[in-house]
Design a protein around this motif. Structure first.
Motif, PDB file in Angstrom:
ATOM      1  N   LEU A  64      28.486 -40.238 -30.354  1.00  0.00           N
ATOM      2  CA  LEU A  64      29.681 -39.892 -30.864  1.00  0.00           C
ATOM      3  C   LEU A  64      29.617 -38.904 -32.217  1.00  0.00           C
ATOM      4  O   LEU A  64      29.077 -39.539 -33.023  1.00  0.00           O
ATOM      5  CB  LEU A  64      30.540 -40.970 -31.150  1.00  0.00           C
ATOM      6  CG  LEU A  64      32.081 -40.742 -31.483  1.00  0.00           C
ATOM      7  CD1 LEU A  64      32.915 -39.778 -30.644  1.00  0.00           C
ATOM      8  CD2 LEU A  64      32.714 -41.828 -31.897  1.00  0.00           C
ATOM      9  N   LEU A 112      31.753 -37.083 -35.208  1.00  0.00           N
ATOM     10  CA  LEU A 112      32.936 -36.818 -35.740  1.00  0.00           C
ATOM     11  C   LEU A 112      32.702 -35.754 -36.910  1.00  0.00           C
ATOM     12  O   LEU A 112      32.009 -35.944 -37.552  1.00  0.00           O
ATOM     13  CB  LEU A 112      33.262 -37.952 -36.226  1.00  0.00           C
ATOM     14  CG  LEU A 112      33.709 -39.220 -35.435  1.00  0.00           C
ATOM     15  CD1 LEU A 112      33.996 -40.685 -36.007  1.00  0.00           C
ATOM     16  CD2 LEU A 112      34.623 -39.059 -34.136  1.00  0.00           C
ATOM     17  N   TYR A 126      35.679 -33.625 -39.692  1.00  0.00           N
ATOM     18  CA  TYR A 126      36.884 -33.363 -40.305  1.00  0.00           C
ATOM     19  C   TYR A 126      36.998 -32.467 -41.428  1.00  0.00           C
ATOM     20  O   TYR A 126      35.907 -32.575 -42.265  1.00  0.00           O
ATOM     21  CB  TYR A 126      37.385 -34.741 -40.722  1.00  0.00           C
ATOM     22  CG  TYR A 126      38.872 -34.465 -41.509  1.00  0.00           C
ATOM     23  CD1 TYR A 126      39.946 -34.353 -41.116  1.00  0.00           C
ATOM     24  CD2 TYR A 126      38.842 -34.751 -43.077  1.00  0.00           C
ATOM     25  CE1 TYR A 126      41.265 -34.104 -41.763  1.00  0.00           C
ATOM     26  CE2 TYR A 126      39.919 -34.408 -43.680  1.00  0.00           C
ATOM     27  CZ  TYR A 126      41.165 -33.938 -43.235  1.00  0.00           C
ATOM     28  OH  TYR A 126      42.222 -33.886 -43.757  1.00  0.00           O
ATOM     29  N   ALA A 148      36.011 -34.257 -32.311  1.00  0.00           N
ATOM     30  CA  ALA A 148      35.184 -35.573 -31.835  1.00  0.00           C
ATOM     31  C   ALA A 148      34.486 -35.179 -30.525  1.00  0.00           C
ATOM     32  O   ALA A 148      35.110 -34.806 -29.617  1.00  0.00           O
ATOM     33  CB  ALA A 148      36.023 -36.755 -31.653  1.00  0.00           C
ATOM     34  N   TYR A 206      31.489 -36.372 -27.664  1.00  0.00           N
ATOM     35  CA  TYR A 206      30.857 -37.681 -26.994  1.00  0.00           C
ATOM     36  C   TYR A 206      30.012 -37.078 -26.053  1.00  0.00           C
ATOM     37  O   TYR A 206      30.486 -36.392 -24.950  1.00  0.00           O
ATOM     38  CB  TYR A 206      31.955 -38.513 -26.562  1.00  0.00           C
ATOM     39  CG  TYR A 206      31.278 -40.053 -26.121  1.00  0.00           C
ATOM     40  CD1 TYR A 206      30.770 -40.882 -27.081  1.00  0.00           C
ATOM     41  CD2 TYR A 206      31.093 -40.052 -24.853  1.00  0.00           C
ATOM     42  CE1 TYR A 206      30.236 -42.097 -26.634  1.00  0.00           C
ATOM     43  CE2 TYR A 206      30.440 -41.553 -24.303  1.00  0.00           C
ATOM     44  CZ  TYR A 206      30.241 -42.013 -25.390  1.00  0.00           C
ATOM     45  OH  TYR A 206      29.608 -43.414 -25.068  1.00  0.00           O
ATOM     46  N   THR A 253      34.668 -32.951 -25.842  1.00  0.00           N
ATOM     47  CA  THR A 253      35.164 -32.795 -26.983  1.00  0.00           C
ATOM     48  C   THR A 253      36.602 -32.756 -27.225  1.00  0.00           C
ATOM     49  O   THR A 253      36.995 -31.927 -26.157  1.00  0.00           O
ATOM     50  CB  THR A 253      34.465 -31.562 -27.327  1.00  0.00           C
ATOM     51  OG1 THR A 253      32.909 -31.548 -27.584  1.00  0.00           O
ATOM     52  CG2 THR A 253      34.969 -31.279 -29.173  1.00  0.00           C
ATOM     53  N   SER A 270      39.798 -31.800 -30.099  1.00  0.00           N
ATOM     54  CA  SER A 270      39.952 -31.494 -31.099  1.00  0.00           C
ATOM     55  C   SER A 270      41.517 -31.183 -31.495  1.00  0.00           C
ATOM     56  O   SER A 270      42.176 -31.074 -30.752  1.00  0.00           O
ATOM     57  CB  SER A 270      39.390 -30.000 -31.555  1.00  0.00           C
ATOM     58  OG  SER A 270      39.698 -28.899 -30.588  1.00  0.00           O
TER      59      SER A 270
END
Length: 450
Positions: free
Chosen positions: A32, A34, A36, A92, A94, A103, A105
């Motif tokens: 995973l 991540l 931001y 994100a 995976y 993914t 978003s």
């Protein structure tokens, strides 16, 4: 419309404070991923345009006074703006299994525009005079996406399928209202879906071919919906752009030894566009953004980069595009069908060269020298059937622009000196609305890195 005149005393000043935040994290044995990115910005602007003088392009004051009391806008303005903006992007991804990644978003942005103008436009609301700048304008945009990516046949084939949801809401006062009894606040809201897929085939380490199809959406931005309380008027009925895009491209790259390199990329596209957003004339002094109902687009782009020998870098880009009006829903304007969309050139290209001199004067310092050439073919600022017979006042002629410059770097000292010369030969050049741009100009810059 945008007037072909010079600016001598009008001023605009903007001070911005911005705060950014980035975050990255991998979890579950790196399955995973991540990410931001967020930004918050506060901007204070001042626009001063309240002179009665008119200037020519040599900066000389003309004897004829400007009775409107302004140079740029239709009436004088001393507007002070206080704007707030924030944007957040979350992603994100995976790994469902080897070579398969899912993914999601999300991108959200919010803008608020507010200010005051002691001498600008006023609205008459039930007998009361109101400065429309004091009423905030707001725009909320959110784009959600989901993507599935897979690689097959030892990563020779890459396939991507994606979905996007576009949502926006805009709220602003309507400065075009006359003698309103209630505060004329307009609100527009829309929600659209987009999707597409892409396929890439890596035929060899040096060569690949790719294609894609996308139903794309473009949401109007603040300036297009709200205007600028001056030359650009608001359009609260503006609709999002919708287009069906088909793309096909090939790419070749080759590294020869340590100092020779060549790349060539060719991309073609077809576009079936609805509600294309573009700037259009509105009265003698103003403009506003409108939707062009139907536009048929096609084009090709060729770009290349090469290093024929050590320290010399060459580049080039060629673009031909056709964006013709297909239909506009107005039977009285059928003569526009087949006409190129105004303010968009069909042909333009550029070439450039860059050379680095190392170990100058017996030191490890370096000198980087560059030259670029830009060509733009003639095009029109309004709808014309034939450029050869059209009024030349509405035609932007061919433009040939040469830029040059150099950068001297003191090795190990964190210090560099740069000189850039724009429009070396002082050619007559214009922007896309036939507003003259500056002639030859120079810029000198010193950079110091701690």
């Amino acid at each position: 419309f945008i007037i072909n005149t010079s600016v001598g005393e009008a001023e605009r000043e903007v001070n911005t404070f911005a705060q950014r935040l980035n975050y990255k994290k991998k979890l579950f044995k790196d399955k995973l991923n991540l990410r931001y990115h967020g930004v918050l910005s506060l901007a204070k602007s001042q626009t001063r345009d309240s002179t009665t003088s008119i200037f020519n392009w040599r900066g000389e004051r003309l004897l004829t006074p400007n009775n409107s009391g302004s140079e740029i806008f239709s009436i004088p303005t001393l507007r002070e703006g206080r704007d707030l903006g924030t944007a957040h992007r979350f992603n994100a991804g995976y790994s469902l299994r080897e070579n398969v990644v899912f993914t999601i978003s999300d991108f959200y942005s919010y803008s608020r525009i507010k200010g005051d103008d002691p001498v600008g436009i006023r609205l008459d609301i039930d007998g009361q005079s109101l400065d429309p700048n004091t009423i905030p304008s707001r725009l909320n945009r959110n784009i959600f996406g989901a993507e599935l990516k897979t690689e097959l046949f030892k990563e020779k084939i890459t396939a991507i399928a994606f979905y996007k949801n576009y949502d926006y809401k805009a709220e602003s006062i309507d400065i075009l209202q006359v003698n309103a009894t209630l505060l004329p606040v307009r609100e527009v809201q829309d929600n659209n879906n987009g999707y597409g897929f892409a396929l890439k085939y890596q035929m060899s380490p040096k060569f690949f071919i790719r294609s894609s199809f996308e139903k794309a959406i473009r949401i109007p931005n603040e300036n297009e919906v709200f205007g600028d309380f001056g030359a650009i008027l608001p359009n609260f009925t503006l609709r999002p752009e919708n287009s069906n895009n088909l793309n096909l491209g090939v790419s070749f790259e080759s590294q020869v030894g340590n100092d020779k390199f060549i790349s060539l990329k060719v991309d073609g596209f077809l576009r079936d566009q609805e509600d294309l957003i573009r700037l259009d004339q509105f009265g003698p002094e103003n403009s506003r953004f409108i939707n062009e109902d139907q536009v048929d687009g096609m084009g090709i782009e060729v770009s290349t980069r090469m290093i024929p020998w050590n320290n010399l870098r060459l580049s080039g880009n060629f673009t031909y595009q056709s964006n013709e009006i297909g239909s506009n829903g107005d039977l009285a304007s059928e003569g526009s069908i087949g006409v190129q969309v105004p303010n968009i050139p069909r042909l333009f290209y550029n070439v450039g060269a860059n050379y680095t001199f190392n170990n100058l004067f017996g030191s490890s310092n370096s000198l980087d020298v560059f030259w670029t050439y830009f060509f733009t073919d003639r095009f029109s600022i309004n709808e014309v059937q034939d450029l050869d017979t059209a009024n030349p006042d509405f035609i932007i002629p061919e433009q040939n622009i040469h830029n040059a410059g150099l950068t001297y770097v003191l090795d190990g000292k964190g210090l560099s000196f740069s000189l850039n010369i724009q429009n070396v030969f002082d050619a007559e050049i214009f922007d896309n609305f036939r507003i003259p741009r500056p002639g030859v100009n120079y810029a000198f810059k010193i950079n110091y890195s701690l």
